[in-house]
Design an enzyme around this catalytic site. Structure first.
Site, short mmCIF file in Angstrom:
data_model
loop_
_atom_site.label_atom_id
_atom_site.label_comp_id
_atom_site.label_asym_id
_atom_site.label_seq_id
_atom_site.Cartn_x
_atom_site.Cartn_y
_atom_site.Cartn_z
N MET A 445 0.84 -1.15 0.06
CA MET A 445 0.01 -0.06 0.07
C MET A 445 0.81 1.27 -0.09
O MET A 445 2.04 1.25 0.44
CB MET A 445 -0.89 0.00 1.35
CG MET A 445 -0.14 -0.11 2.50
SD MET A 445 -1.27 -0.03 3.95
CE MET A 445 -2.09 -1.73 3.56
N ASP A 446 0.49 2.31 -0.49
CA ASP A 446 0.77 3.52 -0.29
C ASP A 446 0.93 4.11 0.99
O ASP A 446 -0.01 4.02 1.64
CB ASP A 446 0.28 4.66 -1.30
CG ASP A 446 0.68 6.03 -1.16
OD1 ASP A 446 1.92 5.96 -1.49
OD2 ASP A 446 0.03 6.89 -0.87
#
Length: 532
Positions: A445-446
Site C-alpha cells: 500500500m501507499d
C-alpha cells in the site's frame, strides 16, 4: 450498438434479475442490469425502440425504462445536460440511494410490526416438539393466534409472496419461492388445523404451525431489511462522491470577464477560474496560476499535490491557496469522478461465486423439497394410515426446506462488506475479490494517507545557534512561508498559529526553484532551504 437506459421500480437484487431476464427476451438484445445505479446497458444488433423494451419489462413487474445520458433524445435536453455536466450524477445516485433506503425503511417498519405480532404468538402457541413448564393460553386465546397469524401471513409475508409470483411467472423459482412455500404451507395447514380442532371439533388434535410461521417471516424480514440497508449505504457512499462536484463554475468570457454559470453549461475547451479553497468543478489542464490540490476524496492521496501550468486537475478535488485558470478537458460522463462512480456502481451489482451458487442451490432445493415432501406424505400415510399425521410430516418438510441461512447469510455478508468498504473509501471492483481475500499473505500500500495521515505538522523546533531562539526561528520561517502554498509551509503556519506567534512581515520573498525560499525578515536576509 450500445445504449444506457435508466430503470425505475427496482428495489432489490431479485427485481434486478427479473428486469435483466425480461430485457434479454427481446430478440437481438443483450442487457446487463445494475441495481445501483438502477440502469441497463443494452447491446443491440439493430435498433430496438424503447416502447418494445418497456413492453418486455412490464411483463416482469411494475418497471419503467427510459434512455439516459448520451442516448437521451433531443427533447430530453435538460436531463441530458444534467447527465453530461455533473448534476445528473447527484440526482441519479441520490435517487438510487434514496430508493434503497426507502425500501429498507418499509422493510424496517414491516419487521417491527411483524415482531410485535410474533411475540404473543410465541407465548400463546406451543412450539413444535417443546412443552413449556407453564401455559399462557386462556379461553379464546387460539382466536388471537389465528388473527395474528393471518395478519402476519398477509402483511409480513407480502414481500416474499410478491417475489415468488415474479419468480414463478418467469419460470425461475428461487429463494423467494422457497420462503413463500414455507410460509404458505404452514399458514394453510394451520388454518385447516384450527378449523378441525376448534370449529368442527373432529376427533384427535391437529398441531398448527403458527409459531413456525411467525418466526420464519420475522427472521426473513430482518435479513432483507439489513440487506437493503447495506445496499442503500453503499449507494450513499456513491452519492457523497457525486456531491464533490459544485453546482456552479466561474466561466471565463472572451472579453476576459468571469461569469458564474451552472456546471451543466460548461463545455470542453472552455476555461474556468478556480479560487482558493473552492472545489474544482471539472477535469482539466491548468493554463495559469500555481496551487496545491487536495485530491484525497477522489484518489485517496492525502498529501496536497503541487500544481503548476500544464498540470492536470481532477473534478471534485479541493483547490488550495492559489487561484488557477483551468481549460476543461472532461465533464460529466467523460470525467474521472463519473468513471469511478460507474465502475463502483456496476461492481456492487456483480454476483460473487458464492451468490451464484446459492441461487442455483435455491432453485434445485425448491424441486427437491417438493419431491421429498410428497414422498414423506406417501410414506407416512402408508405406514400409519393417518392422513393428519402424514400431512404434518409433509408440512414440516416444506417448512424446514426454507433456506433461512442460505437466504440470509450470503447476500447479507456480501452486501454489508461492500457497503462498509465504500463508506470507508475502499472501492471494490470485483466481489469475488472478497472471497479470495482470505488467501492474501502480503499487502502493498501507499504510505502517505494510508499508513500515515498525510498531514504535515511541526513536531519539534531546535535552534543550533545561541543567537537564535526556537521562537525566533519559527517567526522567521512563518514570515516567509506566508507567501507559499507548499504543504510544508501550511504545517509551519499552523504551528505558528497554534503557538499564537506574532508573525512579522517578510519582504522580497522569492522562490528558489527546487530548493526553498529567500527573503528579508526584520532587516535580515534569510533563506529556507533543504539540507543539501
Amino acid at each position: 450498438m450500445k445504449h444506457t437506459y435508466s430503470i425505475k421500480g427496482m428495489k432489490c437484487d431479485h427485481c434486478r434479475a427479473k428486469a435483466e431476464k425480461a430485457l434479454n427476451t427481446v430478440e437481438g438484445v443483450r442487457a446487463k442490469v445494475t441495481l445501483n445505479p438502477p440502469e441497463a446497458i443494452i447491446t443491440m444488433e439493430q435498433h430496438v425502440s424503447t416502447q418494445i423494451l418497456q413492453e418486455a419489462l412490464s411483463k416482469a413487474g411494475e418497471y419503467t425504462i427510459e434512455m439516459a445520458g448520451d442516448d437521451a433524445p433531443a427533447h430530453h435536453g435538460d436531463f441530458q445536460n444534467h447527465h453530461h455536466h455533473g448534476e445528473h450524477h447527484d440526482h441519479h445516485t441520490h435517487g438510487s440511494a434514496d430508493g434503497h433506503m426507502a425500501h429498507s425503511g418499509n422493510l424496517k417498519t414491516r419487521f417491527w410490526i411483524s415482531l410485535a405480532a410474533t411475540i404473543p404468538i410465541i407465548l400463546l402457541s406451543p412450539m413444535m416438539g417443546i412443552r413449556l413448564p407453564f401455559s399462557l393460553s386462556f379461553e379464546g386465546s387460539h382466536w388471537i393466534v389465528l388473527a395474528l397469524g393471518s395478519f402476519l401471513f398477509f402483511y409480513g409475508g407480502k414481500p416474499f409472496l410478491t417475489g415468488a409470483a415474479g419468480e414463478l411467472k418467469s419460470k425461475k423459482p428461487g429463494m423467494m419461492t422457497l420462503i413463500s412455500m414455507g410460509i404458505t404451507v404452514s399458514y394453510i395447514y394451520s388454518v385447516y388445523a384450527f378449523i378441525a380442532n376448534y370449529i368442527l371439533q373432529t376427533a384427535g388434535h391437529r398441531m398448527d404451525f403458527f409459531w413456525e410461521l411467525a418466526t420464519l417471516i420475522v427472521i426473513m424480514l430482518l435479513g432483507h431489511w439489513l440487506e437493503m440497508k447495506a445496499i442503500g449505504n453503499a449507494g450513499n457512499a456513491l452519492q457523497k462522491m457525486a456531491e464533490l462536484l459544485p453546482g456552479n463554475a466561474h466561466l471565463l468570457q472572451p472579453d476576459g470577464s468571469v461569469r458564474d454559470v451552472p456546471l451543466r453549461q460548461v463545455q470542453q475547451k472552455q476555461q474556468v477560474m478556480v479560487k482558493p479553497g473552492e472545489k474544482i468543478p471539472v477535469d482539466g489542464k491548468i493554463i495559469s496560476g500555481e496551487t496545491t490540490v487536495n485530491e484525497s476524496m477522489v484518489t485517496g492521496e492525502a498529501k496536497g499535490v503541487a500544481k503548476t501550468p500544464g498540470a492536470s486537475v481532477i473534478g471534485g478535488s479541493l483547490n488550495g491557496q492559489g487561484t488557477i485558470t483551468v481549460e476543461v478537458t472532461g465533464t460529466g460522463d467523460s470525467g474521472y469522478l463519473a468513471q469511478v462512480m460507474k465502475l463502483v456502481g456496476q461492481a456492487q451489482q456483480e454476483k460473487s461465486k458464492s451468490e451464484s451458487i446459492s441461487d442455483k442451490v435455491a432453485r434445485a432445493l425448491f424441486y427437491v423439497a417438493i419431491a421429498v415432501g410428497v414422498v414423506s406424505f406417501i410414506v407416512w400415510y402408508i405406514a400409519t394410515k393417518d392422513i393428519n399425521n402424514a400431512l404434518e410430516r409433509m408440512v414440516t418438510v416444506f417448512i424446514i426446506a426454507c433456506p433461512h441461512a442460505l437466504g440470509l447469510a450470503i447476500p447479507l455478508v456480501i452486501a454489508r462488506s461492500t457497503s462498509l468498504g465504500a463508506t470507508r473509501g475502499l472501492l471494490i471492483r470485483n466481489r469475488n475479490a472478497l472471497e479470495k481475500a482470505k488467501k492474501i499473505s502480503v499487502v502493498t500500500m501507499d504510505k502517505t494517507g494510508t499508513i500515515t495521515e498525510g498531514d504535515f505538522r511541526v513536531s519539534a523546533i531546535k535552534s543550533l545557534s545561541d543567537g537564535w531562539s526556537d521562537t525566533e526561528i519559527l517567526k522567521t520561517m512563518a514570515a516567509m512561508e506566508v507567501h507559499s502554498n507548499h504543504p510544508l509551509a501550511i504545517g509551519i503556519l499552523n504551528k505558528a498559529k497554534k503557538d499564537t506567534i506574532d508573525i512579522p512581515k517578510a519582504e522580497n520573498v522569492t522562490l528558489i526553484s527546487g530548493t526553498g525560499l529567500s527573503g528579508i525578515v526584520n532587516g535580515l536576509q534569510a533563506k529556507i532551504v533543504t539540507a543539501a
